[in-house]
Design a protein around this motif. Sequence first.
Motif, PDB file in Angstrom:
ATOM      1  N   GLY A  77       0.834  -1.200   0.000  1.00  0.00           N
ATOM      2  CA  GLY A  77       0.000   0.000   0.000  1.00  0.00           C
ATOM      3  C   GLY A  77       0.864   1.244   0.000  1.00  0.00           C
ATOM      4  O   GLY A  77       2.010   1.221  -0.442  1.00  0.00           O
ATOM      5  N   LEU A  78       0.305   2.323   0.500  1.00  0.00           N
ATOM      6  CA  LEU A  78       1.063   3.571   0.559  1.00  0.00           C
ATOM      7  C   LEU A  78       2.226   3.440   1.534  1.00  0.00           C
ATOM      8  O   LEU A  78       2.100   2.764   2.562  1.00  0.00           O
ATOM      9  CB  LEU A  78       0.157   4.717   0.997  1.00  0.00           C
ATOM     10  N   PRO A  79       3.356   4.079   1.226  1.00  0.00           N
ATOM     11  CA  PRO A  79       4.502   4.007   2.135  1.00  0.00           C
ATOM     12  C   PRO A  79       4.159   4.604   3.511  1.00  0.00           C
ATOM     13  O   PRO A  79       3.436   5.587   3.609  1.00  0.00           O
ATOM     14  CB  PRO A  79       5.573   4.856   1.437  1.00  0.00           C
ATOM     15  N   THR A  80       4.710   3.979   4.533  1.00  0.00           N
ATOM     16  CA  THR A  80       4.536   4.470   5.900  1.00  0.00           C
ATOM     17  C   THR A  80       5.492   5.649   6.131  1.00  0.00           C
ATOM     18  O   THR A  80       6.427   5.858   5.339  1.00  0.00           O
ATOM     19  CB  THR A  80       4.862   3.364   6.916  1.00  0.00           C
ATOM     20  N   PRO A  81       5.315   6.395   7.221  1.00  0.00           N
ATOM     21  CA  PRO A  81       6.266   7.473   7.522  1.00  0.00           C
ATOM     22  C   PRO A  81       7.707   6.971   7.644  1.00  0.00           C
ATOM     23  O   PRO A  81       8.641   7.641   7.191  1.00  0.00           O
ATOM     24  CB  PRO A  81       5.754   8.034   8.853  1.00  0.00           C
ATOM     25  N   LEU A  82       7.891   5.780   8.203  1.00  0.00           N
ATOM     26  CA  LEU A  82       9.245   5.214   8.316  1.00  0.00           C
ATOM     27  C   LEU A  82       9.836   4.924   6.938  1.00  0.00           C
ATOM     28  O   LEU A  82      11.011   5.204   6.676  1.00  0.00           O
ATOM     29  CB  LEU A  82       9.209   3.937   9.162  1.00  0.00           C
ATOM     30  N   GLN A  83       9.020   4.392   6.049  1.00  0.00           N
ATOM     31  CA  GLN A  83       9.488   4.120   4.687  1.00  0.00           C
ATOM     32  C   GLN A  83       9.781   5.424   3.952  1.00  0.00           C
ATOM     33  O   GLN A  83      10.773   5.523   3.221  1.00  0.00           O
ATOM     34  CB  GLN A  83       8.445   3.302   3.928  1.00  0.00           C
ATOM     35  N   MET A  84       8.939   6.426   4.132  1.00  0.00           N
ATOM     36  CA  MET A  84       9.172   7.725   3.494  1.00  0.00           C
ATOM     37  C   MET A  84      10.471   8.348   4.001  1.00  0.00           C
ATOM     38  O   MET A  84      11.217   8.943   3.229  1.00  0.00           O
ATOM     39  CB  MET A  84       7.986   8.670   3.740  1.00  0.00           C
ATOM     40  N   ARG A  85      10.756   8.177   5.305  1.00  0.00           N
ATOM     41  CA  ARG A  85      12.003   8.704   5.878  1.00  0.00           C
ATOM     42  C   ARG A  85      13.201   8.025   5.218  1.00  0.00           C
ATOM     43  O   ARG A  85      14.178   8.684   4.850  1.00  0.00           O
ATOM     44  CB  ARG A  85      12.031   8.485   7.388  1.00  0.00           C
ATOM     45  N   ALA A  86      13.127   6.701   5.043  1.00  0.00           N
ATOM     46  CA  ALA A  86      14.234   5.975   4.409  1.00  0.00           C
ATOM     47  C   ALA A  86      14.438   6.443   2.974  1.00  0.00           C
ATOM     48  O   ALA A  86      15.573   6.639   2.524  1.00  0.00           O
ATOM     49  CB  ALA A  86      13.969   4.469   4.454  1.00  0.00           C
ATOM     50  N   LEU A  87      13.338   6.650   2.237  1.00  0.00           N
ATOM     51  CA  LEU A  87      13.442   7.151   0.865  1.00  0.00           C
ATOM     52  C   LEU A  87      14.042   8.557   0.844  1.00  0.00           C
ATOM     53  O   LEU A  87      14.898   8.867   0.012  1.00  0.00           O
ATOM     54  CB  LEU A  87      12.062   7.169   0.195  1.00  0.00           C
ATOM     55  N   GLU A  88      13.596   9.400   1.758  1.00  0.00           N
ATOM     56  CA  GLU A  88      14.099  10.773   1.815  1.00  0.00           C
ATOM     57  C   GLU A  88      15.595  10.798   2.121  1.00  0.00           C
ATOM     58  O   GLU A  88      16.356  11.543   1.494  1.00  0.00           O
ATOM     59  CB  GLU A  88      13.338  11.557   2.890  1.00  0.00           C
ATOM     60  N   ILE A  89      16.024   9.963   3.052  1.00  0.00           N
ATOM     61  CA  ILE A  89      17.454   9.896   3.380  1.00  0.00           C
ATOM     62  C   ILE A  89      18.245   9.436   2.160  1.00  0.00           C
ATOM     63  O   ILE A  89      19.272  10.015   1.822  1.00  0.00           O
ATOM     64  CB  ILE A  89      17.699   8.970   4.591  1.00  0.00           C
ATOM     65  N   PHE A  90      17.763   8.396   1.492  1.00  0.00           N
ATOM     66  CA  PHE A  90      18.454   7.896   0.295  1.00  0.00           C
ATOM     67  C   PHE A  90      18.557   9.003  -0.751  1.00  0.00           C
ATOM     68  O   PHE A  90      19.628   9.245  -1.312  1.00  0.00           O
ATOM     69  CB  PHE A  90      17.718   6.679  -0.284  1.00  0.00           C
ATOM     70  N   ARG A  91      17.453   9.682  -0.990  1.00  0.00           N
ATOM     71  CA  ARG A  91      17.434  10.719  -2.014  1.00  0.00           C
ATOM     72  C   ARG A  91      18.335  11.896  -1.655  1.00  0.00           C
ATOM     73  O   ARG A  91      19.016  12.436  -2.525  1.00  0.00           O
ATOM     74  CB  ARG A  91      16.000  11.186  -2.242  1.00  0.00           C
ATOM     75  N   THR A  92      18.331  12.288  -0.418  1.00  0.00           N
ATOM     76  CA  THR A  92      19.168  13.405   0.022  1.00  0.00           C
ATOM     77  C   THR A  92      20.649  13.034  -0.073  1.00  0.00           C
ATOM     78  O   THR A  92      21.454  13.803  -0.610  1.00  0.00           O
ATOM     79  CB  THR A  92      18.810  13.830   1.453  1.00  0.00           C
ATOM     80  N   GLN A  93      20.995  11.854   0.424  1.00  0.00           N
ATOM     81  CA  GLN A  93      22.396  11.416   0.430  1.00  0.00           C
ATOM     82  C   GLN A  93      22.956  11.205  -0.968  1.00  0.00           C
ATOM     83  O   GLN A  93      24.132  11.424  -1.207  1.00  0.00           O
ATOM     84  CB  GLN A  93      22.543  10.123   1.232  1.00  0.00           C
ATOM     85  N   THR A  94      22.101  10.752  -1.895  1.00  0.00           N
ATOM     86  CA  THR A  94      22.594  10.488  -3.259  1.00  0.00           C
ATOM     87  C   THR A  94      22.430  11.679  -4.185  1.00  0.00           C
ATOM     88  O   THR A  94      22.907  11.654  -5.309  1.00  0.00           O
ATOM     89  CB  THR A  94      21.837   9.291  -3.873  1.00  0.00           C
ATOM     90  N   GLY A  95      21.720  12.703  -3.726  1.00  0.00           N
ATOM     91  CA  GLY A  95      21.513  13.873  -4.556  1.00  0.00           C
ATOM     92  C   GLY A  95      20.343  13.757  -5.502  1.00  0.00           C
ATOM     93  O   GLY A  95      20.126  14.623  -6.344  1.00  0.00           O
ATOM     94  N   VAL A  96      19.567  12.663  -5.384  1.00  0.00           N
ATOM     95  CA  VAL A  96      18.355  12.531  -6.213  1.00  0.00           C
ATOM     96  C   VAL A  96      17.377  13.634  -5.845  1.00  0.00           C
ATOM     97  O   VAL A  96      16.678  14.174  -6.685  1.00  0.00           O
ATOM     98  CB  VAL A  96      17.711  11.132  -6.032  1.00  0.00           C
ATOM     99  N   MET A  97      17.365  13.984  -4.560  1.00  0.00           N
ATOM    100  CA  MET A  97      16.525  15.086  -4.071  1.00  0.00           C
ATOM    101  C   MET A  97      17.419  15.960  -3.213  1.00  0.00           C
ATOM    102  O   MET A  97      17.923  15.520  -2.185  1.00  0.00           O
ATOM    103  CB  MET A  97      15.368  14.539  -3.223  1.00  0.00           C
ATOM    104  N   ALA A  98      17.652  17.147  -3.652  1.00  0.00           N
ATOM    105  CA  ALA A  98      18.544  18.035  -2.887  1.00  0.00           C
ATOM    106  C   ALA A  98      17.769  18.939  -1.963  1.00  0.00           C
ATOM    107  O   ALA A  98      16.602  19.102  -2.058  1.00  0.00           O
ATOM    108  CB  ALA A  98      19.365  18.884  -3.841  1.00  0.00           C
TER     109      ALA A  98
END
Length: 107
Positions: free
Chosen positions: A86-107
């Motif tokens: 289903g929809l990502p949980t807040p914990l899953q969204m946090r993991a995605l956000e960290i990945f994106r920030t660290q890799t520069g996918v989302m600055a």
Amino acid sequence: MLEVCGTPDTPSVDQGETILLIANEVLGMEPQAAVQALSEIIAIRAATPDKDAFYLDMIDVISSNVSRKQVIELDEVLVRLSEVEGLPTPLQMRALEIFRTQTGVMA
């Protein structure tokens, strides 16, 4: 991939199957090898005292060894995995956000 499962030490059956499918589709791994790798990664992560530092270290390893295109493709795979139940949980969204920030996918 385990971090976006929401419960990385014990992914659900659907999440585990999706990880194995992704390992085959994206990495070309045979099912037996993918199961072995997943088991080993779960064990290593479970034995790691600082899970956040471990996740950041893994992101750094990935970022240093793959192309920008591959990082973006991995982000798409992580999103797919986070939506298995289903929809990502807040914990899953946090993991995605960290990945994106660290890799520069989302600055």
